[in-house]
Design an enzyme around this catalytic site. Structure first.
Site, mmCIF file in Angstrom:
data_model
loop_
_atom_site.group_PDB
_atom_site.id
_atom_site.type_symbol
_atom_site.label_atom_id
_atom_site.label_comp_id
_atom_site.label_asym_id
_atom_site.label_seq_id
_atom_site.Cartn_x
_atom_site.Cartn_y
_atom_site.Cartn_z
ATOM 1 N N ARG A 172 20.627 51.438 44.347
ATOM 2 C CA ARG A 172 20.484 52.277 45.492
ATOM 3 C C ARG A 172 19.653 52.667 45.694
ATOM 4 O O ARG A 172 18.160 52.988 45.381
ATOM 5 C CB ARG A 172 20.900 51.723 46.186
ATOM 6 C CG ARG A 172 20.984 52.060 47.837
ATOM 7 C CD ARG A 172 20.388 53.114 48.615
ATOM 8 N NE ARG A 172 21.656 54.559 48.325
ATOM 9 C CZ ARG A 172 20.817 55.410 48.036
ATOM 10 N NH1 ARG A 172 19.562 55.667 48.558
ATOM 11 N NH2 ARG A 172 22.179 56.582 47.961
ATOM 12 N N ASP A 173 20.024 53.842 45.088
ATOM 13 C CA ASP A 173 19.824 55.602 45.214
ATOM 14 C C ASP A 173 18.157 55.238 44.269
ATOM 15 O O ASP A 173 17.473 55.507 43.643
ATOM 16 C CB ASP A 173 20.605 56.050 44.752
ATOM 17 C CG ASP A 173 20.281 57.542 44.277
ATOM 18 O OD1 ASP A 173 19.084 57.724 45.207
ATOM 19 O OD2 ASP A 173 20.994 58.560 44.482
ATOM 20 N N HIS A 194 27.401 64.469 43.401
ATOM 21 C CA HIS A 194 26.213 63.383 43.161
ATOM 22 C C HIS A 194 24.710 63.759 42.744
ATOM 23 O O HIS A 194 24.100 65.139 43.127
ATOM 24 C CB HIS A 194 25.966 62.874 44.171
ATOM 25 C CG HIS A 194 24.247 61.562 44.382
ATOM 26 N ND1 HIS A 194 24.483 60.540 44.284
ATOM 27 C CD2 HIS A 194 23.045 61.745 44.736
ATOM 28 C CE1 HIS A 194 23.799 59.865 45.083
ATOM 29 N NE2 HIS A 194 22.965 60.257 44.529
ATOM 30 N N HIS A 208 21.363 65.467 40.651
ATOM 31 C CA HIS A 208 20.402 64.764 39.772
ATOM 32 C C HIS A 208 19.784 65.867 38.746
ATOM 33 O O HIS A 208 19.948 66.599 38.498
ATOM 34 C CB HIS A 208 19.210 64.530 40.861
ATOM 35 C CG HIS A 208 18.842 63.557 42.064
ATOM 36 N ND1 HIS A 208 17.921 63.050 42.705
ATOM 37 C CD2 HIS A 208 20.424 62.989 42.262
ATOM 38 C CE1 HIS A 208 18.254 62.159 43.278
ATOM 39 N NE2 HIS A 208 19.863 61.726 43.646
ATOM 40 N N CYS A 252 14.509 60.999 45.005
ATOM 41 C CA CYS A 252 14.532 61.010 45.772
ATOM 42 C C CYS A 252 13.257 61.268 46.591
ATOM 43 O O CYS A 252 12.165 62.120 46.243
ATOM 44 C CB CYS A 252 15.287 62.129 46.506
ATOM 45 S SG CYS A 252 15.356 62.553 48.185
ATOM 46 N N ASN A 295 18.809 60.320 39.003
ATOM 47 C CA ASN A 295 20.197 60.658 38.925
ATOM 48 C C ASN A 295 20.616 60.585 37.751
ATOM 49 O O ASN A 295 20.043 59.512 36.599
ATOM 50 C CB ASN A 295 21.047 59.761 40.250
ATOM 51 C CG ASN A 295 20.953 59.343 41.234
ATOM 52 O OD1 ASN A 295 21.369 59.692 41.630
ATOM 53 N ND2 ASN A 295 20.107 58.406 41.818
HETATM 54 ZN ZN LIG Z 1 20.591 60.465 45.548
#
Ligand SMILES: [Zn+2]
Length: 304
Positions: free
Chosen positions: A18-19, A209, A211, A242, A251
């Site tokens: 997803r991300d 979370h 990055h 992002c 990430n």
């Molecule tokens: Zn993220």
């Protein structure tokens, strides 16, 4: 330093499908399904498999319903998805997601740019989503972006992170994932921020979370683990970034977390080589190299 500082085991939330993929070039639905199926066999227990945001905003996730209904589900794995509104949640429920996630920001400007409303409005919007998710027995996770810095407002106050985290927990999120969206954070600032947040939350209610834009993600994870945090979001092969934070790179790679935890004697339940293989395959689809030194080193060690 003694081992007692660290948790004995951690939970990894694999956000690559997803991300990660939402900020990569589009890949065929079948490649996403294959990625999730491979990750499901690696021992990872939580895979964020899609996002039910408008395809107008995130075209890469337009096929989330197909993905979620066509993957081979593993009983030990939780498959979750982002659901920003009731409409998205309904689609997610039709796709039989195990868990849902909502997202807002600590920064007003970022919230406006990202989801076109104030933080307060975003929280209000989530009320019916949370209510419906609960009625359907789905746990809700909250994402909070810009917890260290914002691309528009600069440094974020730890006090502010604490306040919005508390709001999300009070609304009914079982956990809040604290995101360094722009990837500028360093361990000492992570420490100050987490200290503040842990004054109102239990460690299990918090995930980190990070990055890796400035190469600090793994050091920041290490700092969080030392403070008792035991849920870490990461992305296979370091996929992603992002789409709204200019220049934000991927990430922290799941492979890096697994290798770090091996060295620290922390149980993850996941098999590094299997995760790495899943990463190499999706990277071939994307025509890029994994953004993970561990993955690259392993590849050359195995002479692949
Ligand atoms: Zn993220």
């Amino acid at each position: 330093m003694t081992k007692a500082l660290f948790p004995s085991s951690i939970n990894i939330v694999e956000v690559g499908p997803r991300d990660g993929l939402q900020n990569e070039a589009p890949v065929p639905t079948q490649a996403k399904i294959e990625l999730i199926n491979q990750l499901s066999l690696s021992g990872l227990t939580h895979i964020e498999a899609g996002s039910f945001v408008s395809p107008k905003w995130v075209p890469q996730m337009a096929d989330s319903q197909q993905v979620l209904t066509q993957i081979t589900r593993h009983v030990d794995v939780c498959y979750s998805a982002l659901t920003p509104n009731v409409q998205g949640l309904e689609l997610a429920l039709q796709s039989n997601v195990d868990q849902v996630a909502i997202f807002t920001s600590v920064s007003e400007s970022f919230c406006q740019h990202n989801i076109n409303c104030s933080i307060e409005d975003s929280l209000e919007r989530f009320s019916p989503v949370i209510k419906l998710a609960k009625q359907n027995g789905r746990p809700i996770r909250g994402y909070l972006s810009c917890v260290l810095d914002c691309p528009y407002e600069g440094e974020t106050s730890p006090q502010r992170v604490k306040e919005v985290t508390k709001r999300l927990l009070d609304l009914g999120c079982y956990q809040v994932s604290l995101g360094d969206t722009v990837g500028t954070g360093t361990p000492l600032r992570v420490e100050s921020m987490l200290k503040e947040v842990l004054s109102i939350a239990q460690p299990e209610q918090i995930a980190v979370h990070f990055h890796n834009t400035w190469g600090q993600a793994l050091a920041n994870v290490y700092q969080a683990l030392r403070m008792g945090i035991h849920t870490v979001d990461s992305s296979v092969a370091g996929l992603g970034g992002c789409p709204y934070a200019n220049g934000a790179s991927g990430n922290v790679a799941t492979e890096e977390i697994l290798y770090l935890c091996q060295g620290l004697g922390i149980e993850t339940g996941a098999d590094l080589e299997r995760v790495a293989r899943a990463g190499w395959q999706i990277c071939r689809q994307l025509n890029k190299s994994p953004t993970s030194n561990v993955s690259i080193a392993l590849q050359s060690q195995l002479k692949l």
